[in-house]
Design a protein around this motif. Sequence first.
Motif, PDB file in Angstrom:
ATOM      1  N   MET A 142      36.746  51.829  43.196  1.00 32.78           N
ATOM      2  CA  MET A 142      36.920  51.895  41.707  1.00 32.78           C
ATOM      3  C   MET A 142      36.653  50.307  41.283  1.00 32.78           C
ATOM      4  N   LYS A 143      35.807  50.412  40.173  1.00 26.87           N
ATOM      5  CA  LYS A 143      35.710  49.319  39.509  1.00 26.87           C
ATOM      6  C   LYS A 143      36.253  49.215  37.907  1.00 26.87           C
ATOM      7  N   VAL A 144      37.231  48.195  37.653  1.00 20.41           N
ATOM      8  CA  VAL A 144      37.967  48.267  36.495  1.00 20.41           C
ATOM      9  C   VAL A 144      37.427  46.839  35.853  1.00 20.41           C
ATOM     10  N   VAL A 145      36.851  46.980  34.753  1.00 24.24           N
ATOM     11  CA  VAL A 145      36.669  45.796  33.896  1.00 24.24           C
ATOM     12  C   VAL A 145      37.613  45.727  32.724  1.00 24.24           C
ATOM     13  N   ILE A 146      38.301  44.329  32.612  1.00 28.81           N
ATOM     14  CA  ILE A 146      39.132  43.984  31.652  1.00 28.81           C
ATOM     15  C   ILE A 146      38.633  42.839  30.661  1.00 28.81           C
ATOM     16  N   VAL A 147      38.412  43.206  29.430  1.00 29.71           N
ATOM     17  CA  VAL A 147      37.708  42.451  28.346  1.00 29.71           C
ATOM     18  C   VAL A 147      38.830  41.947  27.626  1.00 29.71           C
ATOM     19  N   GLY A 148      38.875  40.633  27.893  1.00 29.74           N
ATOM     20  CA  GLY A 148      40.118  39.753  27.287  1.00 29.74           C
ATOM     21  C   GLY A 148      41.127  39.591  28.231  1.00 29.74           C
ATOM     22  N   CYS A 149      41.617  38.114  28.369  1.00 31.67           N
ATOM     23  CA  CYS A 149      42.599  37.857  29.302  1.00 31.67           C
ATOM     24  C   CYS A 149      43.666  36.877  28.698  1.00 31.67           C
ATOM     25  N   THR A 150      44.578  37.263  27.812  1.00 31.10           N
ATOM     26  CA  THR A 150      45.550  36.423  27.619  1.00 31.10           C
ATOM     27  C   THR A 150      46.769  37.227  28.076  1.00 31.10           C
ATOM     28  N   HIS A 151      47.722  37.618  27.415  1.00 32.78           N
ATOM     29  CA  HIS A 151      48.941  38.206  28.007  1.00 32.78           C
ATOM     30  C   HIS A 151      48.510  39.733  28.847  1.00 32.78           C
ATOM     31  N   ALA A 152      47.869  40.446  27.711  1.00 29.25           N
ATOM     32  CA  ALA A 152      47.970  41.797  28.174  1.00 29.25           C
ATOM     33  C   ALA A 152      46.959  42.025  29.568  1.00 29.25           C
ATOM     34  N   GLY A 153      45.889  41.160  29.208  1.00 30.50           N
ATOM     35  CA  GLY A 153      44.580  41.326  30.149  1.00 30.50           C
ATOM     36  C   GLY A 153      45.177  40.643  31.579  1.00 30.50           C
ATOM     37  N   THR A 154      45.698  39.425  31.548  1.00 32.10           N
ATOM     38  CA  THR A 154      46.304  38.929  32.631  1.00 32.10           C
ATOM     39  C   THR A 154      47.254  39.746  33.613  1.00 32.10           C
ATOM     40  N   ILE A 155      48.172  40.109  32.815  1.00 34.60           N
ATOM     41  CA  ILE A 155      49.334  41.133  33.371  1.00 34.60           C
ATOM     42  C   ILE A 155      48.573  42.376  34.095  1.00 34.60           C
ATOM     43  N   ALA A 156      47.643  42.899  33.389  1.00 40.42           N
ATOM     44  CA  ALA A 156      46.916  44.078  33.905  1.00 40.42           C
ATOM     45  C   ALA A 156      46.065  43.591  35.294  1.00 40.42           C
ATOM     46  N   ALA A 157      45.542  42.602  35.145  1.00 44.60           N
ATOM     47  CA  ALA A 157      44.776  42.269  36.307  1.00 44.60           C
ATOM     48  C   ALA A 157      45.592  42.053  37.539  1.00 44.60           C
ATOM     49  N   THR A 158      46.782  41.367  37.222  1.00 47.84           N
ATOM     50  CA  THR A 158      47.667  41.083  38.247  1.00 47.84           C
ATOM     51  C   THR A 158      48.305  42.318  38.937  1.00 47.84           C
ATOM     52  N   GLN A 159      48.745  43.377  37.909  1.00 49.55           N
ATOM     53  CA  GLN A 159      49.291  44.586  38.239  1.00 49.55           C
ATOM     54  C   GLN A 159      48.481  45.191  39.149  1.00 49.55           C
ATOM     55  N   ILE A 160      46.929  45.534  38.833  1.00 52.00           N
ATOM     56  CA  ILE A 160      46.090  46.265  39.683  1.00 52.00           C
ATOM     57  C   ILE A 160      45.833  45.795  40.933  1.00 52.00           C
ATOM     58  N   LEU A 161      45.576  44.229  41.059  1.00 46.09           N
ATOM     59  CA  LEU A 161      45.365  43.676  42.349  1.00 46.09           C
ATOM     60  C   LEU A 161      46.534  43.476  43.292  1.00 46.09           C
ATOM     61  N   ASN A 162      47.839  43.551  42.805  1.00 47.38           N
ATOM     62  CA  ASN A 162      48.854  43.415  43.838  1.00 47.38           C
ATOM     63  C   ASN A 162      49.039  45.090  44.117  1.00 47.38           C
ATOM     64  N   ALA A 163      48.883  46.172  43.566  1.00 51.50           N
ATOM     65  CA  ALA A 163      49.222  47.277  43.944  1.00 51.50           C
ATOM     66  C   ALA A 163      48.118  47.959  44.555  1.00 51.50           C
ATOM     67  N   HIS A 164      46.795  47.557  44.086  1.00 51.58           N
ATOM     68  CA  HIS A 164      45.683  47.997  44.814  1.00 51.58           C
ATOM     69  C   HIS A 164      44.559  46.932  45.105  1.00 51.58           C
ATOM     70  N   PRO A 165      44.812  46.152  46.132  1.00 55.20           N
ATOM     71  CA  PRO A 165      44.039  44.952  46.310  1.00 55.20           C
ATOM     72  C   PRO A 165      42.508  45.347  46.475  1.00 55.20           C
ATOM     73  N   ASP A 166      42.055  46.617  46.767  1.00 57.92           N
ATOM     74  CA  ASP A 166      40.815  46.865  47.002  1.00 57.92           C
ATOM     75  C   ASP A 166      39.902  47.105  45.950  1.00 57.92           C
ATOM     76  N   THR A 167      40.615  47.001  44.803  1.00 54.82           N
ATOM     77  CA  THR A 167      39.985  47.387  43.577  1.00 54.82           C
ATOM     78  C   THR A 167      38.892  46.285  43.139  1.00 54.82           C
ATOM     79  N   GLU A 168      37.900  46.795  42.757  1.00 57.69           N
ATOM     80  CA  GLU A 168      36.775  45.725  42.185  1.00 57.69           C
ATOM     81  C   GLU A 168      37.508  45.420  40.904  1.00 57.69           C
ATOM     82  N   VAL A 169      37.789  44.184  40.190  1.00 61.05           N
ATOM     83  CA  VAL A 169      38.324  44.031  39.141  1.00 61.05           C
ATOM     84  C   VAL A 169      37.307  42.815  38.562  1.00 61.05           C
TER      85      VAL A 169
END
Length: 450
Positions: A1-28
């Motif tokens: 699955m491909k997840v795109v995040i637009v904007g990367c301060t608090h919420a964006g950074t935490i969302a990316a970290t959460q996804i990559l820690n729990a689902h490292p094969d995700t395309e972020v």
Amino acid sequence: MKVVIVGCTHAGTIAATQILNAHPDTEVVIYERNDSVSFLSCGIAVYLSGEVGDPDAMFYSSPQQLEKMGATVKVKHNVLSVDPTTKTLEIEDQETGKLTADYYDKLIITTGSWPVIPPVSGLENNNLYLCKTYYHAKKLFNVAKESKRIVVVGGGYIGVELVEAYLRQGREVTLINSSDQMLLKYFDKQYSDRIGRVFKDHNAHLALRQRVTGFKDNGNGGVSVLTNNGKIYDADMAVLCVGFRPNSDLVQGKLELHPDGTIKTNAYMQTSDPDIYAGGDVTSVHFNPTNTDRYVPLATNAVRQGTIAGVNVFGNKMKYMGTQSTTGLHLFGNTMVCTGLTLRKAKEFGIDADSVTIEDNYRPEFMPTTTPVFMTLVWEKGTRRILGAQFMSKHDVSQSANLVSVCIQNRNSIDFLAYVDTLFQPNFDRPFNYVNLLAQAAVEKEDKKK
């Protein structure tokens, strides 16, 4: 699955970290307008005061760290448009001007907020500054070195913190605020008056009940700030900080928005499009004291919402518990913290509420020293449900706001807080903690009505 995040301060950074820690094969893939991520803008004031010497320390992640986790991070890239029908984005490389397209399976909008710019004249003045980003912080720090007189416009959290920071640097500081009190959204006037006296003791000039109508060159290389009562304040620099608005223009007409421009989400941080999630300052929050959605742009809300969005793009499992807007300040050695509603705000929401205010020492008088705590509790009449609290002291009372926040979250009554189990040890508090005593005063006041 491909997840795109637009904007990367608090919420964006935490969302990316959460996804990559729990689902490292995700395309972020992350798109960010600036050349950095995760800047803690709430630390700007302590940097400007000289308490923190390096603003670079206020980043808790970096493009390199996120890339090491597996993300593709494209800084200085601005997403120009979103098409939810085709799940595509149009992106501009801000360095080259080149336009490209991208697609997503799931999209997370964390575009944050931007300072409110009032419709007044002279906004192009070179001595007028904003306070939001890392680059604002660097500019404010460098310009202030050569500035003797500074005007701060806006008496909210950022405004009062900037006043303290510049006073600590020995500057002549004027605070202009349209209301008759500072920190109007968070504290009763008696609290604002107390910290106002502290500011005046440190030679601040408080220009309250005045609205800025414009800015102009003062003829000496500085800026004149004009107000609605005809007064003119000359300064070397002025800082505009009258509030924030959500950066939701990208999805205007594409997603459902609240009247204030925030993106509507459900408890899973899912927008009106099931494949698009949102979090942080671009969204509203569920405000538990009133059971309504409100705009409360705080980092604490952003990191929770970002985490939830990062979990739920894989299936809605985690619900947002809402917020009490619990927050605090530290001004010239005074801790000021609050949670929930003031009595004035409760009445504005149509709640039949009451409050009590007391002052008591945080620990027994037989101890070598003790310190008074000024405190207020707000509750709903009839149900006796706790709605809010405020605390101010030279003692660190910050965790008291967290305790009352939990009580509001759980819809506890003043009776519960009055006698809930708290520790006693003379080094720390009285046999009844001062928060117990505050709630007991509320119970006594309410019971007298019977």
